[in-house]
Design a protein around this motif. Structure first.
Motif, PDB file in Angstrom:
ATOM      1  N   ARG A   1     -41.138 -33.354  21.694  1.00 45.61           N
ATOM      2  CA  ARG A   1     -40.336 -33.299  20.226  1.00 45.61           C
ATOM      3  C   ARG A   1     -39.198 -34.408  20.683  1.00 45.61           C
ATOM      4  NH1 ARG A   1     -39.683 -27.853  22.142  1.00 45.61           N
ATOM      5  NH2 ARG A   1     -37.535 -28.437  22.684  1.00 45.61           N
ATOM      6  N   ARG A   2     -38.680 -34.644  21.900  1.00 45.46           N
ATOM      7  CA  ARG A   2     -37.786 -35.838  22.091  1.00 45.46           C
ATOM      8  C   ARG A   2     -38.666 -37.207  21.602  1.00 45.46           C
ATOM      9  NH1 ARG A   2     -36.447 -37.286  28.141  1.00 45.46           N
ATOM     10  NH2 ARG A   2     -38.339 -38.875  27.634  1.00 45.46           N
TER      11      ARG A   2
ATOM     12  N   TRP B   1     -31.686 -36.828  13.157  1.00 44.72           N
ATOM     13  CA  TRP B   1     -30.858 -37.235  14.402  1.00 44.72           C
ATOM     14  C   TRP B   1     -29.986 -36.140  14.872  1.00 44.72           C
ATOM     15  CZ3 TRP B   1     -33.130 -40.306  17.521  1.00 44.72           C
ATOM     16  CH2 TRP B   1     -34.057 -41.561  17.164  1.00 44.72           C
TER      17      TRP B   1
ATOM     18  N   TRP C   1     -32.149 -33.692  16.542  1.00 45.87           N
ATOM     19  CA  TRP C   1     -32.417 -34.332  17.828  1.00 45.87           C
ATOM     20  C   TRP C   1     -31.663 -34.492  18.846  1.00 45.87           C
ATOM     21  CZ3 TRP C   1     -31.313 -38.664  20.936  1.00 45.87           C
ATOM     22  CH2 TRP C   1     -32.683 -39.019  21.666  1.00 45.87           C
TER      23      TRP C   1
ATOM     24  N   TRP D   1     -35.121 -42.614  25.778  1.00 43.62           N
ATOM     25  CA  TRP D   1     -34.558 -41.618  24.885  1.00 43.62           C
ATOM     26  C   TRP D   1     -32.914 -42.134  25.033  1.00 43.62           C
ATOM     27  CZ3 TRP D   1     -30.470 -38.671  26.551  1.00 43.62           C
ATOM     28  CH2 TRP D   1     -30.166 -38.663  27.956  1.00 43.62           C
TER      29      TRP D   1
END
Length: 364
Positions: free
Chosen positions: A157-158, A198, A201, A227
């Motif tokens: 997912r990241r 975002w 996120w 990341w």
């Protein structure tokens, strides 16, 4: 006296087993960012070993190659440490219950933990203990089976948005590149439409990277991506969007900024990285005024709509950046992040000091 010694050994062994089980449950099952001494000790010890392979002047390619194995190896070792300590704890328990010599107690404990059945318990109490240890062994395996898939699901997912950022901000990414590309496409509306993604996120990273802190050290599929640097680029882009661009204010960009600095601060706090929880908008930041002016001039040269009061733009940008500046740089250093503007290019490694020089060599 010998009876007292065996009693103490039994209690100590049981205490060790309970401590290990509590550590395993808090590491895998408990959905919050509690520091687990055993897990943290293993990761820190292994990190020191890996850091010994990274010396000042080491190229980034070498650093990335070395550190790519750090988090996976630590995860594989963690269940092994749990098993070893449980075997040690039950060795003390069996010896305290009268299994002699100590080597026989160890062999009985290992046979029970790994369900080998090579050694038989001498009486009913030790039979019960072997059943308990065998059950715990199966439980540790079950924890491992559930532990790894959840970590890799969070990693995927990241990395989805990190990968998508390449098309918008380049590789390595940059906030100025991101704004220039959206301007060239006349799609600032698309930029504003991306802020809720975002914000989500950042919320997901905050939750997963504090409850499963090994994710902090999982490196992206490309050596140029991270990341941490992606988070820095998005936050700098949002800060420039609300402070410098001559566009209607974006509440979504401001919410993303807040979600972002809260995320980075929470992760930094887990690793005991100091930061100011209530900074003044005028506090110094790592981005210099001349760097901001150069970015302003670059955007102006390609026609990006900018506010005319450059001094006010700088003050507003500084007021946003101060909220995440120190946490961003510290996390970039902690994770040996690749080269990126206004983050890893000025980060500090906890053991090697400033790493910007080696990163710049890699980038050139």
């Amino acid at each position: 006296m010998p009876g007292l010694t065996r009693f103490i050994a039994t209690i100590a062994g049981a205490g060790l087993v309970v401590w290990v089980l509590r550590s395993a449950v808090r590491t895998v099952v408990l959905p919050r960012d509690e520091a687990v001494a055993l897990t943290r000790a293993l990761f820190r010890a292994l990190k020191r070993i890996f850091d010994l392979r990274i010396r000042p002047g080491t190229t980034y390619a070498r650093t990335d190659h070395v550190m790519s194995m750090y988090a996976p190896l630590a995860l594989v070792m963690l269940p092994g440490v749990w098993v070893a300590l449980i075997i040690a704890g039950f060795t003390a328990i069996f010896w305290g219950m009268g299994v002699d010599p100590l080597l026989e107690a160890f062999e009985l404990s290992g046979s029970s933990m790994l369900t080998l059945g090579t050694h038989q318990a001498p009486d009913l109490p030790t039979h019960v203990a072997t059943f308990v240890e065998a059950t715990l062994g199966l439980g540790v395996v079950a924890l491992l089976i559930s532990y790894l898939p959840s970590i890799y699901a969070a990693f995927q997912r990241r990395e989805l948005l990190v990968t998508k950022l390449v098309t918008r901000a380049g590789e390595p990414p940059g906030a100025i590149t991101m704004l220039r590309r959206h301007h060239a496409l006349s799609r600032f509306d698309a930029l504003d439409a991306s802020w809720p993604d975002w914000e989500t996120w950042f919320a997901d990273v905050e939750e997963t990277h504090t409850s499963q802190p090994s994710l902090v050290f999982f490196r992206s599929i490309s050596p140029e991506r991270s990341w941490v640097t992606s988070a820095g680029v998005v936050l700098d882009t949002a800060a420039l969007r609300v402070s410098t661009l001559d566009l209607p204010l974006s509440a979504d960009a401001q919410l993303t900024l807040r979600a972002g600095f809260l995320c980075l601060r929470r992760i930094a706090g887990y690793f005991s990285i100091p930061f100011d929880a209530d900074p003044s908008p005028t506090d110094p930041i790592s981005v210099r005024r001349d760097e901001f002016d150069a970015a302003y001039d670059e955007m102006a040269s390609v026609g990006v709509p900018l506010r005319r009061d450059r001094d006010q733009c700088w003050r507003d940008f500084q007021g946003w950046r101060v909220n995440y500046d120190s946490a961003l740089l510290a996390l970039a250093g902690l994770t040996n992040a690749p080269m990126a503007q206004w983050s890893s290019d000025r980060a500090t490694h906890p053991r090697l000091g400033r790493i910007g020089l080696s990163l710049r060599r890699h980038n050139s």
